[in-house]
Motif scaffolding. Sequence first.
Motif, PDB file in Angstrom:
ATOM      1  N   CYS A  79       1.007  -1.171   0.170  1.00  0.00           N
ATOM      2  CA  CYS A  79      -0.329   0.405   0.067  1.00  0.00           C
ATOM      3  C   CYS A  79       0.675   0.754   0.113  1.00  0.00           C
ATOM      4  O   CYS A  79       2.149   1.575   1.192  1.00  0.00           O
ATOM      5  CB  CYS A  79      -1.065  -0.062   0.970  1.00  0.00           C
ATOM      6  SG  CYS A  79      -2.278   1.349   1.364  1.00  0.00           S
ATOM      7  N   GLU A  80       0.717   2.070  -0.897  1.00  0.00           N
ATOM      8  CA  GLU A  80       1.644   3.427  -1.211  1.00  0.00           C
ATOM      9  C   GLU A  80       1.398   4.315  -0.229  1.00  0.00           C
ATOM     10  O   GLU A  80       2.569   4.483   0.394  1.00  0.00           O
ATOM     11  CB  GLU A  80       1.752   3.856  -2.806  1.00  0.00           C
ATOM     12  CG  GLU A  80       1.961   2.841  -3.896  1.00  0.00           C
ATOM     13  CD  GLU A  80       3.858   3.124  -3.889  1.00  0.00           C
ATOM     14  OE1 GLU A  80       4.432   3.456  -2.933  1.00  0.00           O
ATOM     15  OE2 GLU A  80       4.514   1.874  -4.413  1.00  0.00           O
ATOM     16  N   LYS A  81       0.471   4.476   0.380  1.00  0.00           N
ATOM     17  CA  LYS A  81      -0.536   5.537   1.240  1.00  0.00           C
ATOM     18  C   LYS A  81      -0.146   4.943   2.758  1.00  0.00           C
ATOM     19  O   LYS A  81       0.590   6.204   3.062  1.00  0.00           O
ATOM     20  CB  LYS A  81      -2.107   5.499   0.812  1.00  0.00           C
ATOM     21  CG  LYS A  81      -2.683   6.797   2.118  1.00  0.00           C
ATOM     22  CD  LYS A  81      -3.820   7.263   1.503  1.00  0.00           C
ATOM     23  CE  LYS A  81      -4.488   7.920   2.587  1.00  0.00           C
ATOM     24  NZ  LYS A  81      -5.364   8.973   2.562  1.00  0.00           N
ATOM     25  N   CYS A  82      -0.266   3.797   2.169  1.00  0.00           N
ATOM     26  CA  CYS A  82       0.022   3.525   4.451  1.00  0.00           C
ATOM     27  C   CYS A  82       2.161   3.523   4.503  1.00  0.00           C
ATOM     28  O   CYS A  82       2.500   2.815   5.620  1.00  0.00           O
ATOM     29  CB  CYS A  82      -0.175   1.886   4.809  1.00  0.00           C
ATOM     30  SG  CYS A  82      -2.453   2.804   4.555  1.00  0.00           S
ATOM     31  N   ASP A  83       2.606   2.685   2.924  1.00  0.00           N
ATOM     32  CA  ASP A  83       4.002   2.287   3.049  1.00  0.00           C
ATOM     33  C   ASP A  83       3.223   1.204   3.838  1.00  0.00           C
ATOM     34  O   ASP A  83       4.656   1.272   4.931  1.00  0.00           O
ATOM     35  CB  ASP A  83       4.522   3.285   3.756  1.00  0.00           C
ATOM     36  CG  ASP A  83       6.015   3.015   3.093  1.00  0.00           C
ATOM     37  OD1 ASP A  83       6.245   2.286   2.365  1.00  0.00           O
ATOM     38  OD2 ASP A  83       7.271   3.489   3.552  1.00  0.00           O
TER      39      ASP A  83
END
Length: 561
Positions: A79-83
């Motif tokens: 997940c790019e947003k939550c990394d």
Amino acid sequence: MHPRRSAQEVLLCDLCETVPLQSHCELCNINFCVNCVGKHLSDFSKDHRIVSYSCLGRNAAPNYPNCPKHAGKHCELHCEKCDIPVCSTCVSSGKHESHRLSEFLEKLSVKTQRQQEDLEELESRIYPRYKEMASDILTEKAELETKYGKLTTAADQQGEILHQEITAIVNQRKSVIQEMKNKHLSTLNKNADEITQKITELKQIISDLKSILESNDVSLTSAYKSRNSEFRTLPPKVQITVPSFSALKIGKDQLNEMFGSLSPLSINTEHGDTMKSAEAVSSPPVKPLLDEPRLTATIHTGYSRLYSVSCLSEDQVWTHGNNEIMNLLNLRGKLLTSIQTKSGNEPEDVAVTREGNLVYTDYRNKTINLVKNKQIRTVITLQGWTPYNICSTASDDLLVTMISDDYKQYKVVRYSGSTETQSIQFDDQGRSLYSTGDYINKYISENRNLDICVADNGASAVVVVNQSGKFRFRYTGQRFLIFMKSFDPVGITTDSQSQILTADFDNNRIHILDQDGQFLRYIHCDLFSPWGLRVDIRDNLFVAERDTAKVKKIQYLSTSC
């Protein structure tokens, strides 16, 4: 063959058929894009096995991490947003709805690449610099005994010299005293001899008178001549005053001054150099010198004499001339803003900070001032020194040239805010880097490689030191034609190619040097009395002509690589 599978076209997702595919489900043998991965994983009836499409055909099975929240699940996405890495259950839970998802192995590959780059930079650039600094300290420590030994020897030698001088003075004083004593004694002896002679004569006269009186001899009485009147006038009495010795009281301060001064130990903790990243170290686009520089604009400033120009933008420049007003002008010469100095004195120099604020030096009241939102604030007030020229650095520090009140010392000082962080005055042999004398211009500029460049008009030279203040080179001009006058540097500036440009006032031209002081070319462009220089962010050169009070904008670099 399916048209979407043609080697001549981009391979598209099997589900949406619009976005290029990136992943593959080994269980279902389906290819899909990142956006469709979540939809595919929402089918819990199967234990899907997602791999990057680029991994197809490789024998090694991808090693996905276990999901910390869902037992038995592997994190095949990121997940790019939550990394964070996520599994199919994480995606279907709705917590990552509308979040951008990427293939975990691709993300891992990017991070691995960055780690490799970090390792390479640490090993090849950063670690060697630290080792170099540690080695420099060891070298400096090893030299301490020698350097301080020389100071001790110098103190002993000075003490011996003073002892010899004092002994010589004492002996000379004693000799003079003996001479005066001998003269005093000689004078007293002479005076005593005269009186003794008179006493002898008196005794004889007294004896003769007694004989006459006792003899009753009329002839002796008749022949007697009195000499009493002669002896009533006593012989002169010599008055001699013994000389006195007035010892000069010398205090400890006077003795220290007579012995010689010892400069204080100066410990300046400079800001550590910030090493640029590998990306920043890369050279800027190469801009070759034009065969013929071009005059692109001329600004009439309205001063009777013009001294400084500083760029606020590509088409707005701050100027100052022979009065207390600093003007912001556009390329057509239109007045945009006027600022009068706080003291009413003529400013010595002006510069623009990285934030776009104006700074100026006031020679008469020894101050450095900041103009922000048309409000003037004095940020630095000097004692014993007078500021001359100024520039703003890449780190938003200020570099200021200044002279001592007795005109015997010149130095460059770096300020961070109002705090002095560096002073540059001498080379490694303790010799002054800059010439001295009343009112000698020393314009200053920081190069792209962080060298500090000073146009030392009094020495007819450009003096360059590195960021730490260590001397690099001195440029004393070129004289290709017999009618050319001596090099007369005034304004100085630098460009994106780390080239140094300086105004040669008497020869009406600009010298261009490379960062190591090698002469490259002249700029003429019908210049007359060039004084102040500045290069803007696009490498346009602005020249302030002192006697015409014009600012000339010149293109001297090619805009194409």
